[in-house]
Motif scaffolding. Structure first.
Motif, PDB file in Angstrom:
ATOM      1  N   GLY A   1     -28.312 -39.468 -46.730  1.00 18.21           N
ATOM      2  CA  GLY A   1     -27.762 -40.801 -46.544  1.00 18.21           C
ATOM      3  C   GLY A   1     -26.635 -40.914 -45.555  1.00 18.21           C
ATOM      4  O   GLY A   1     -26.136 -42.018 -45.317  1.00 18.21           O
ATOM      5  N   VAL A   2     -26.186 -39.815 -44.941  1.00 21.05           N
ATOM      6  CA  VAL A   2     -25.077 -39.855 -43.993  1.00 21.05           C
ATOM      7  C   VAL A   2     -25.626 -39.979 -42.577  1.00 21.05           C
ATOM      8  O   VAL A   2     -26.508 -39.222 -42.176  1.00 21.05           O
ATOM      9  N   LYS A   3     -25.118 -40.952 -41.839  1.00 25.24           N
ATOM     10  CA  LYS A   3     -25.517 -41.135 -40.438  1.00 25.24           C
ATOM     11  C   LYS A   3     -24.443 -40.552 -39.527  1.00 25.24           C
ATOM     12  O   LYS A   3     -23.251 -40.784 -39.733  1.00 25.24           O
ATOM     13  N   ILE A   4     -24.896 -39.805 -38.526  1.00 23.01           N
ATOM     14  CA  ILE A   4     -23.964 -39.141 -37.617  1.00 23.01           C
ATOM     15  C   ILE A   4     -24.351 -39.429 -36.176  1.00 23.01           C
ATOM     16  O   ILE A   4     -25.517 -39.289 -35.793  1.00 23.01           O
ATOM     17  N   SER A   5     -23.378 -39.822 -35.382  1.00 19.28           N
ATOM     18  CA  SER A   5     -23.518 -39.859 -33.932  1.00 19.28           C
ATOM     19  C   SER A   5     -22.754 -38.656 -33.402  1.00 19.28           C
ATOM     20  O   SER A   5     -21.528 -38.585 -33.522  1.00 19.28           O
ATOM     21  N   GLU A   6     -23.474 -37.693 -32.848  1.00 22.18           N
ATOM     22  CA  GLU A   6     -22.823 -36.442 -32.433  1.00 22.18           C
ATOM     23  C   GLU A   6     -21.831 -36.718 -31.306  1.00 22.18           C
ATOM     24  O   GLU A   6     -22.194 -37.210 -30.244  1.00 22.18           O
ATOM     25  N   PRO A   7     -20.561 -36.400 -31.517  1.00 28.37           N
ATOM     26  CA  PRO A   7     -19.552 -36.690 -30.490  1.00 28.37           C
ATOM     27  C   PRO A   7     -19.740 -35.833 -29.250  1.00 28.37           C
ATOM     28  O   PRO A   7     -20.093 -34.656 -29.334  1.00 28.37           O
ATOM     29  N   GLN A   8     -19.490 -36.437 -28.108  1.00 30.01           N
ATOM     30  CA  GLN A   8     -19.589 -35.741 -26.826  1.00 30.01           C
ATOM     31  C   GLN A   8     -18.225 -35.379 -26.254  1.00 30.01           C
ATOM     32  O   GLN A   8     -18.139 -34.750 -25.191  1.00 30.01           O
ATOM     33  N   GLY A   9     -17.186 -35.757 -26.958  1.00 28.39           N
ATOM     34  CA  GLY A   9     -15.835 -35.464 -26.506  1.00 28.39           C
ATOM     35  C   GLY A   9     -14.843 -35.680 -27.629  1.00 28.39           C
ATOM     36  O   GLY A   9     -15.206 -35.998 -28.763  1.00 28.39           O
ATOM     37  N   ALA A  10     -13.543 -35.497 -27.303  1.00 30.43           N
ATOM     38  CA  ALA A  10     -12.446 -35.602 -28.277  1.00 30.43           C
ATOM     39  C   ALA A  10     -12.645 -34.597 -29.406  1.00 30.43           C
ATOM     40  O   ALA A  10     -13.361 -33.605 -29.254  1.00 30.43           O
ATOM     41  N   PHE A  11     -12.015 -34.822 -30.568  1.00 27.90           N
ATOM     42  CA  PHE A  11     -12.175 -33.882 -31.687  1.00 27.90           C
ATOM     43  C   PHE A  11     -12.267 -34.625 -33.017  1.00 27.90           C
ATOM     44  O   PHE A  11     -11.582 -34.302 -33.982  1.00 27.90           O
ATOM     45  N   TYR A  12     -13.159 -35.633 -33.020  1.00 24.93           N
ATOM     46  CA  TYR A  12     -13.370 -36.432 -34.228  1.00 24.93           C
ATOM     47  C   TYR A  12     -14.861 -36.571 -34.535  1.00 24.93           C
ATOM     48  O   TYR A  12     -15.687 -36.635 -33.626  1.00 24.93           O
ATOM     49  N   LEU A  13     -15.153 -36.635 -35.836  1.00 27.46           N
ATOM     50  CA  LEU A  13     -16.466 -37.060 -36.317  1.00 27.46           C
ATOM     51  C   LEU A  13     -16.283 -38.417 -36.980  1.00 27.46           C
ATOM     52  O   LEU A  13     -15.401 -38.581 -37.836  1.00 27.46           O
ATOM     53  N   PHE A  14     -17.107 -39.383 -36.595  1.00 30.33           N
ATOM     54  CA  PHE A  14     -17.037 -40.719 -37.182  1.00 30.33           C
ATOM     55  C   PHE A  14     -18.390 -40.974 -37.831  1.00 30.33           C
ATOM     56  O   PHE A  14     -19.369 -41.300 -37.158  1.00 30.33           O
ATOM     57  N   MET A  15     -18.454 -40.792 -39.145  1.00 34.55           N
ATOM     58  CA  MET A  15     -19.724 -40.748 -39.869  1.00 34.55           C
ATOM     59  C   MET A  15     -19.879 -41.930 -40.818  1.00 34.55           C
ATOM     60  O   MET A  15     -18.923 -42.357 -41.456  1.00 34.55           O
ATOM     61  N   ASP A  16     -21.107 -42.410 -40.906  1.00 35.99           N
ATOM     62  CA  ASP A  16     -21.442 -43.558 -41.747  1.00 35.99           C
ATOM     63  C   ASP A  16     -21.818 -43.071 -43.146  1.00 35.99           C
ATOM     64  O   ASP A  16     -22.851 -42.439 -43.346  1.00 35.99           O
ATOM     65  N   PHE A  17     -20.961 -43.368 -44.122  1.00 37.95           N
ATOM     66  CA  PHE A  17     -21.190 -43.020 -45.524  1.00 37.95           C
ATOM     67  C   PHE A  17     -21.498 -44.258 -46.359  1.00 37.95           C
ATOM     68  O   PHE A  17     -21.427 -44.209 -47.590  1.00 37.95           O
ATOM     69  N   SER A  18     -21.835 -45.364 -45.708  1.00 36.68           N
ATOM     70  CA  SER A  18     -21.945 -46.628 -46.435  1.00 36.68           C
ATOM     71  C   SER A  18     -23.086 -46.641 -47.451  1.00 36.68           C
ATOM     72  O   SER A  18     -23.105 -47.482 -48.355  1.00 36.68           O
TER      73      SER A  18
END
Length: 479
Positions: free
Chosen positions: A388-405
């Protein structure tokens, strides 16, 4: 006796006190609550100033019976009252207080590298002190540093900014704030793609401008669609803020997409662009960084902000800069001259050394970026194992912003219902002892932000703790 929550007093400034995480009843922070079952009512309260107790002399009536205490107007400017305190700062401060109280919290909320400042940079700062380079510098920054920044712009970004088109500030946040104040008038609109860095909308409000938020989609890697941009623009649109690589998503705008956005910008004569490029060097191939001002017709419209904090692990040195046409830089300089004046002389010597490390920071920065990439790869793989977790794999910086809705609506015995990103982050802090940031703070309540600016052992432990806590939940939404 139960304490009133009301306004919360703080000796710190409003920018550092931000939000206080407090209990609804009794009034006690989780740092000292101890018991897990008692922390389900933990929530945010905005900080505001309260009237301090009057001096004792004012409390005593005079001999002739006149009234003692004076009535003092303690109201705050409506402009300041309109601001939302930073939740990233609040959670970072809370996690620190928990650790200091003996609670083993893993802190993945702060947006700063975990590496020490490279030795050559630190030595340059130390040598500046030894040599007595400790006095005021010109408001715009030392000429030698501005010349070095000018060369960096030309060699790395293809941008021709002369030293008098560059302003050095105290961190990159100050040039961004000054740029917004310099170009926006009351009633103007500042267009901001979401997810966004938490400070952008508040900076617009400080300038008496209106933030206009454009939602993006995880399916598009959180990148702004040109047609969505054009649909949001009006005659009041004054400034578009772009951040690439992005905080909080790690998304990187391809050159082709930026060119399409530039074509939209050209159709609106009043529209300027603030390009926040602070994460420029923390980028993972095959992604490539493109400076917006390098695109045809965009140099005249763009204020390019960068700094030393992220790539060079210099967050505490507080050194950033803006490059722009001279009339914009001069306006920003006026604001700086009447507020902080020039940046630290010592930090400027350190910044000069940083730019001397080589193209894109040389091997020193490349080593840090390689470590960030390894951490990213590990966390993406780990969290993709969670249903159920959606991930857009980051291409830069040092963050993961994941959809747990998909987990919103879950109820945990002893905690309560998880109904948004904030309650999910409270749950992870309480049950997993991991501090992360609610996506609502960045304009997307479906997600949470995890910083992987931490050692691999720390990230492995955090991932296991988060996965164990999520396993107690069940996805209730259709993904």
């Amino acid at each position: 006796m139960e304490a009133s929550l009301g306004p919360i007093s703080s000796p710190a400034s409003s920018s550092t006190c931000a939000l206080h995480w407090a209990k609804t009843a009794p009034h006690k922070t989780a740092a000292f609550a101890g018991a897990r079952k008692k922390s389900r009512n933990l929530r945010f309260f905005p900080c505001s100033w309260v009237r301090a107790a009057p001096p004792r002399s004012q409390l005593q009536d005079s001999v002739n019976g006149e009234l003692g205490p004076e009535i003092v107007d303690i109201s705050i400017s409506p402009r300041v009252n309109s601001l939302k305190p930073s939740k990233t700062m609040a959670i970072t401060d809370l996690a620190t207080s928990l650790v200091q109280a003996g609670v083993p919290v893993i802190r993945l909320a702060a947006g700063e590298p975990d590496f020490d400042t490279p030795a050559a940079i630190a030595e340059a700062g130390i040598e500046a002190i030894r040599q007595g380079f400790t006095r005021y510098t010109p408001n715009a920054g030392t000429l030698e540093l501005r010349k070095a920044i000018s060369r960096k712009f030309q060699e790395e970004n293809g941008l021709a900014y002369s030293p008098d088109e560059i302003l050095v500030g105290n961190g990159a946040k100050q040039p961004i704030m000054q740029a917004v104040l310099a170009v926006c008038s009351p009633g103007d609109e500042v267009t901001i793609p979401a997810p966004y860095w938490v400070s952008y909308p508040e900076m617009a409000r400080l300038a008496d401008a209106t933030p206009v938020i454009i939602s993006t989609r995880i399916e598009d890697d959180f990148l702004l669609r040109p047609e969505d941009l054009e649909a949001s623009l009006t005659e009041k649109s004054r400034l578009l803020i772009l951040c690439s690589p992005s905080n909080p998503t790690g998304s990187v705008y391809p050159k082709e997409l930026l060119q399409q956005i530039a074509e939209v910008v050209k159709r609106f004569p009043r529209l300027l662009v603030l390009s926040d490029e602070i994460y420029e060097h923390i980028i993972y191939a095959p992604a490539k960084h493109t400076s917006f001002a390098s695109l045809p017709g965009m140099w005249e419209r763009t204020l390019t902000v960068n700094g030393f904090s992220k790539a060079f692990a210099m967050t505490g040195w507080r050194l950033g800069y803006v490059g722009a046409p001279k009339h914009f830089v001069s306006a920003c300089g006026k604001i700086q001259s009447q507020s902080t004046s020039g940046a630290s002389s010592i930090a400027q010597k350190a910044g000069l050394a940083a730019l001397g490390l080589g193209f894109a920071g040389g091997e020193v920065v490349a080593t840090m970026v390689a470590a960030f990439r390894e951490r990213r790869d590990f966390l993406v793989q780990a969290f993709r194992q969670i249903d159920g977790v959606k991930i857009s794999e980051p291409q830069g910086a040092f963050y993961l912003f994941m959809d747990f809705s998909s987990y919103y609506g879950s109820e945990v015995e002893g905690f309560g219902v998880i109904d948004d990103s904030e309650s999910l982050c409270r749950y992870l802090l309480d049950w997993a002892k991991v501090a992360v940031v609610p996506g609502g703070a960045f304009g997307d309540d479906r997600c949470i932000r995890i910083s992987y600016a931490a050692s691999m052992p720390t990230l492995k432990e955090a991932a296991e703790k988060i996965k164990s806590a999520i396993q107690l939940l069940r996805p209730v939404a259709v993904v």
